[in-house]
Design a protein around this motif. Structure first.
Motif, short mmCIF file in Angstrom:
data_model
loop_
_atom_site.label_atom_id
_atom_site.label_comp_id
_atom_site.label_asym_id
_atom_site.label_seq_id
_atom_site.Cartn_x
_atom_site.Cartn_y
_atom_site.Cartn_z
N ALA A 446 10.56 2.55 -3.16
CA ALA A 446 10.97 1.14 -3.26
C ALA A 446 9.81 0.21 -2.96
N GLY A 449 3.81 -0.04 -5.40
CA GLY A 449 3.44 -1.07 -6.37
C GLY A 449 3.38 -2.42 -5.73
N GLY A 450 3.72 -3.43 -6.49
CA GLY A 450 3.53 -4.81 -6.05
C GLY A 450 4.40 -5.18 -4.88
N GLY A 451 4.20 -6.34 -4.36
CA GLY A 451 4.90 -6.75 -3.17
C GLY A 451 6.27 -7.33 -3.47
N THR A 452 7.08 -7.35 -2.44
CA THR A 452 8.35 -8.02 -2.55
C THR A 452 8.40 -9.01 -1.39
N PRO A 455 12.92 -9.60 3.48
CA PRO A 455 13.97 -10.49 3.98
C PRO A 455 13.55 -11.31 5.21
#
Ligand code: CU
Lengths: 867, 148
Positions: A446, A449-452, A455
């Motif tokens: 999850a 790769g790229g960032g999220t 929360p």
């Protein structure tokens, strides 16, 4: 077993001063539980790449400094006793050294994680002290000991302890910021070499001399003692040379040192290969893993020498960061797994039957794990695109986690004691371990790769009511940071979402603030700057990148300035969305062809136009949803002659909105032809172009400001009779660009105030600056221009030329053969015309809207004239 | 924006299904089965455990699984999730990881049933716990997905 003398376990039992098995077992259990905990934490850190600030560093150091160091300490002492036939050192002091090392490691890790240099420094000092004690014990053990055939191997352990002392000092200098920018790259390389090749590589090489024959179940060859001496001289001496050279910034001695180390490993591997006999090894799993690990070490050292040879030291660090995972997983992790598979059953059990049972557990599914681990490392090592590398990492991590689960199972079973009924506990523990491994792997996927935006950020933004939070997308590409400047009001909580869109790696460091780790191509990371109160700069810390222009200014405006601006109205227009026109367009972007297509054949032209929404790159790197005729903004150019009939069928494919159309080129009653049609409906608009000119067409649905401002306009070109042929004929529709969600309050406010984000030719800001129109010197060109607005006309000018022909709104204003000339085609809103000029010589001729505010904000292009 | 619409109903069903399924597993393994172990005779306890497991398995197959798959699919469709977007970093990969973990959890649960019928009690128990822990991971990943 043919080499009983060199076998580690029986010597313990035989020695009068040795400890009884149970004590030893308990201590081994404890030590390996610590190893297992470090490995587990390392896997967690590897999985939390996106959320921890220094996750990559943490993962590497949890594994190498935590797990591997504990294992090397324990085993080097254990083997030294066995090899030297020496007395076992005082148990409590051994434990104290091990505890000190673990405490020191904890201090270093927490210090770096929380950015507390004092704690980091203290950890390093404690680590050095504990290792010095370890070294002293190893040296003392040699004195007065009987010494076996392989006493020489203990030299590897001593050299290794010295290497970690050096490594800890170097690491401390780097981590606490004492390295200084000039020596940083060299010190870092020296640190990596001395720890990986010294602290971990040397003891492994030494141990293999003894471990390999016992794993294979054969007698070691006669030459082992001699070869061991040579290997130690080559690897130890080579490493010392390399490290000194790297610290001093001398490249070629460093290459020579690494080469010597490589020769040593090859010598060693050759010896190992000669030992293989045609018989079943004691543990096939251990043999394969140790063999493969030795192979990865050879490959890694060879690649290392190669990188050092072809790259300047200041740049080599980047390649190393790519090489390190391969060495860590392929060599270190695999050696650890292979050695434990063979050794744990020996040290943890008494009888051969129990030993076989334990070995069976640790070897569970080993061929699959072996293939997964080595396949994963191979995928990591190859220069393949991101998903493949991630898959490799997952494969290897899966194999590691599987062994960890087996290890935990063994340790729990051994440590569980006899009193409780194991049957109720074991499945629960196994299930929990299995489930946890699954979760860690899933989180790894999850977060890859790229960032999220995680929360925590969102809740902070929502919870802090007083401060204004702003998130700015920052991209790193082509030695530029975009935007190059961010204006914020004092006190704004600023967050930078940093994405590396380059082919090489970069990071972003904010002056006196946080920094991203090195970002691989495509990776992104969010930096939380907190409330910004003073102007700061940010830059890429890679050597030379800042000098090359990778800097960004964060400029603080006083809130009083802002208050003044607020009086303009409730929706004061901010300037921060202005596109960066110096940036590059996305890969694959194509300019709109400005050439005027020949007039349609025949006299009746049937055209179908679909009103659709499309997302279009309207400025360099800026994509925006537009309302279009035919999928482009401006819509297609209709080209015909005087007297032609155009039968245009408008189809409304916009699912949410009504549209209509108005062609200025024809005269007819608007009532039916220009009515608004609902989604899904069709409308036929028929007009005869009775007069020549450059005409506008546009959407006829209210509010027209929005429909036109979002792209619903185009040009109709009706040639005047007898129009001469020219070498080039272009159409340029000038208009304004309003960024933001079409129809949103903010965007409409900008339209009402006449404050566009850019002025454009043919719908895209600065597109012909990036993709110039081309002509040859002496050639004649005609430029049709239509001013589509919706708010501003145009003063069309071509720098370096004089227009000898100007046709404006149906009449020639200037014609060749007369003395007068023209500099500008001035068009009010919805007017059109053309100009002609001949380019006098090769050069770069800018065409612009001579309203410089418009030109500087996108209404400019280039004609590149060659000889 | 605000209000209770069709899609909040779908999301409600999805979340409720997950809550009941994970909660059911937890209640079963933390409350019901330990109590049964303590209070029932060995024979009755085994039958009770088998019967409870069978019933929960039936409920999973007949109700929870179709409900989760159906509502999940609908929400993905509503959000415009495509197969390709599952590989994208961020939302896509988190969703993909959640789906993958969900499949593994279901496999573990199915394995539990199979192991149980073949009388391999330890394996069955381990798989049951792995499935329970894994489903908590599914909930964790679901919580990481931004609501829309
Ligand atoms: Cu419209």
């Amino acid at each position: 077993m043919s080499s009983q003398v060199d076998h580690p376990a029986p010597t313990d039992a035989r020695h009068p001063g040795g400890l009884k098995q149970p004590d030893l077992k308990t201590r081994q259990l404890r030590a390996h539980s610590v190893v297992a905990v470090w490995v587990g934490l390392a896997l967690v850190a590897a999985g939390a790449q996106q959320t921890l600030p220094v996750a990559r560093w943490l993962a590497v150091h949890l594994f190498l400094l935590g797990a591997a160091t504990t294992a090397v300490m324990v085993w080097s002492e254990h083997f030294a006793v066995a090899l030297l036939h020496a007395r076992r050192p005082d148990e409590r002091r051994s434990d104290a050294r091990l505890a000190a090392v673990n405490l020191a490691v904890l201090g270093v890790l927490i210090g770096v994680w929380l950015d507390r240099p004092v704690l980091t420094g203290a950890g390093c000092v404690l680590l050095v002290a504990a290792l010095a004690a370890h070294l002293v014990v190893l040296v003392r053990m040699g004195r007065g000991a009987l010494g076996g055939r392989l006493a020489r191997v203990v030299g590897f352990y001593r050299a290794a302890a010295a290497a970690l002392i050096v490594g800890a000092v170097l690491g401390g200098l780097i981590a606490t910021g004492h390295a200084g920018p000039r020596y940083y790259a060299g010190l870092r390389l020296a640190h990596i070499h001395v720890t990986l090749l010294g602290w971990i590589g040397l003891p492994v090489l030494g141990t293999l001399f003894m471990l390999w024959p016992t794993v294979l179940g054969v007698r070691m060859t006669e030459r082992t003692t001699r070869v061991a001496r040579w290997v130690l001289a080559l690897t130890g001496g080579g490493l010392l040379t390399a490290v000194v050279a790297l610290v001093a910034g001398r490249r070629w001695p460093a290459v020579a040192g690494v080469m010597a180390y490589a020769v040593g490993t090859v010598l060693m591997t050759t010896l190992l290969a000669r030992t293989i006999r045609r018989r079943r090894p004691v543990s096939a799993a251990a043999a394969w893993m140790l063999g493969a690990a030795a192979g990865w070490l050879c490959a890694g050292v060879a690649a290392d020498a190669g990188v050092l040879a072809v790259r300047p030291l200041t740049e080599a660090g980047e390649d190393f960061t790519l090489l390190v995972p391969v060495v860590i997983v392929g060599f270190v992790a695999q050696v650890l797994i292979g050695a434990l598979t063979y050794l744990l059953p020996i040290v943890l059990t008494g009888g051969p039957r129990e030993r076989a049972a334990l070995r069976a557990v640790l070897e569970l599914g080993w061929p699959a794990r072996f293939v997964a681990l080595n396949g994963g490392v191979a995928l990591l090592a190859l220069p393949l695109p991101d998903p493949v590398g991630t898959a490799g990492l997952l494969l290897a991590a899966g194999a590691g986690a599987a062994f960890l689960a087996l290890l935990v199972r063994v340790l729990v079973r051994r440590g569980g004691g006899a009193g409780e009924s194991p049957s109720s506990r074991r499945p629960v523990l196994l299930g929990t371990a299995g489930g946890t491994v699954l979760i860690v792997l899933a989180v790894l996927v999850a977060n890859s790769g790229g960032g999220t935006d995680h929360p925590a950020d969102a809740s902070r933004a929502g919870g802090n009511g007083a401060a204004v939070t702003r998130t700015v997308d920052v991209t790193l590409a082509g030695m530029r940071i975009r935007p190059g400047r961010i204006d914020v009001t004092a006190g704004t909580e600023l967050r930078l979402k940093v994405t590396n869109k380059d082919a090489q790696r970069h990071d972003l460091k904010v002056e006196g603030g946080p920094a991203t780790p090195l970002l691989s191509p495509g990776q992104s990371r969010t930096l939380d700057l907190g409330p910004v109160t003073e102007t700061r700069t940010a830059w890429c810390t890679l050597p030379g990148h800042r000098a090359a222009g990778m800097t960004m200014d964060i400029v603080v405006r006083n809130s009083t300035d802002d208050m003044a601006g607020m009086h303009d109205g409730p929706t004061a227009v901010t300037d921060d969305s202005n596109p960066d026109l110096s940036a590059g367009f996305s890969p694959g972007w194509k300019p709109r062809d400005a050439a005027l297509a020949p007039a349609l054949a025949g006299t009746v032209h049937r055209i179908e136009l679909h009103a659709v929404r499309r997302t279009i790159e309207v400025a360099p790197g800026v994509r925006q949803q537009m309302w279009t005729f035919g999928g482009t903004a401006p819509g297609p150019v209709l080209h015909g002659r005087v007297g032609d009939v155009f039968e245009v069928t408008l189809v409304n494919d916009d699912p949410a909105m009504g549209h209509g159309i108005d062609f200025h080129a024809g005269s007819l009653s608007p009532d039916r032809a220009m009515r608004t049609i609902a989604p899904g409906q069709r409308l036929v608009y028929r007009f005869r172009a009775e007069r020549a000119g450059a005409w506008l067409y546009h959407c006829s649905t209210a509010p027209m400001l929005q429909h036109m401002g979002n792209g619903m306009y185009g040009a109709v070109v009706i040639d005047p009779p007898g129009l001469p042929k020219v070498d080039h004929e272009y159409v340029l529709v000038s208009s304004e660009l309003y960024l933001g969600t079409p129809g949103s309050a903010a965007q409409v406010a900008k339209m009402r105030q006449g404050a566009p984000d850019a002025w454009v030719f043919n719908g895209v800001a600065a597109q012909y600056a990036k993709a110039p129109l081309r002509a040859k010197a002496g050639q004649r060109a005609r430029f049709w221009v239509v001013a589509a607005g919706p708010g501003d006309g145009i003063a069309f000018h071509i720098v370096g030329t004089v227009f000898d022909t100007v046709y404006e709104e149906g009449a020639y204003l200037v014609e060749p053969g007369r003395p007068g000339g023209s500099q500008v085609l001035g068009l009010a809103l919805a007017q059109g015309g053309f100009v002609e000029t001949t380019f006098p010589a090769a050069g770069h001729y800018s065409f612009i809207d001579h309203d410089m505010r418009h030109a500087e904000a996108g209404a400019m292009g280039m004609v590149e004239v060659s000889k | 924006m605000g209000g209770v619409g069709l899609w909040s109903l779908v999301r409600f069903l999805h979340v409720t299904g997950a809550v009941l399924w994970v909660g059911g597993q937890l209640a079963l393994s933390l409350v019901v089965l330990p109590l049964a172990r303590r209070m029932l005779s060995e024979d009755a306890r085994d039958r009770f455990a088998a019967e409870a497991g069978r019933r929960f398995g039936l409920l999973t197959g007949a109700l929870f699984l179709p409900l989760q798959l159906g509502t999940g699919w609908a929400m993905a469709w509503h959000k415009g999730v495509t197969w390709a977007s599952l590989a994208d970093p961020g939302y896509g990969r988190t969703l993909a990881a959640k789906l993958g973990l969900f499949v593994l959890v279901m496999l573990a649960a199915a394995g539990h049933g199979i192991a149980h019928t073949r009388g391999r009690a330890e394996l069955a128990r381990a798989l049951a716990v792995a499935s329970l822990v894994g489903s908590l991971g599914v909930v964790l990943l679901a919580a990481a997905l931004p609501a829309t």
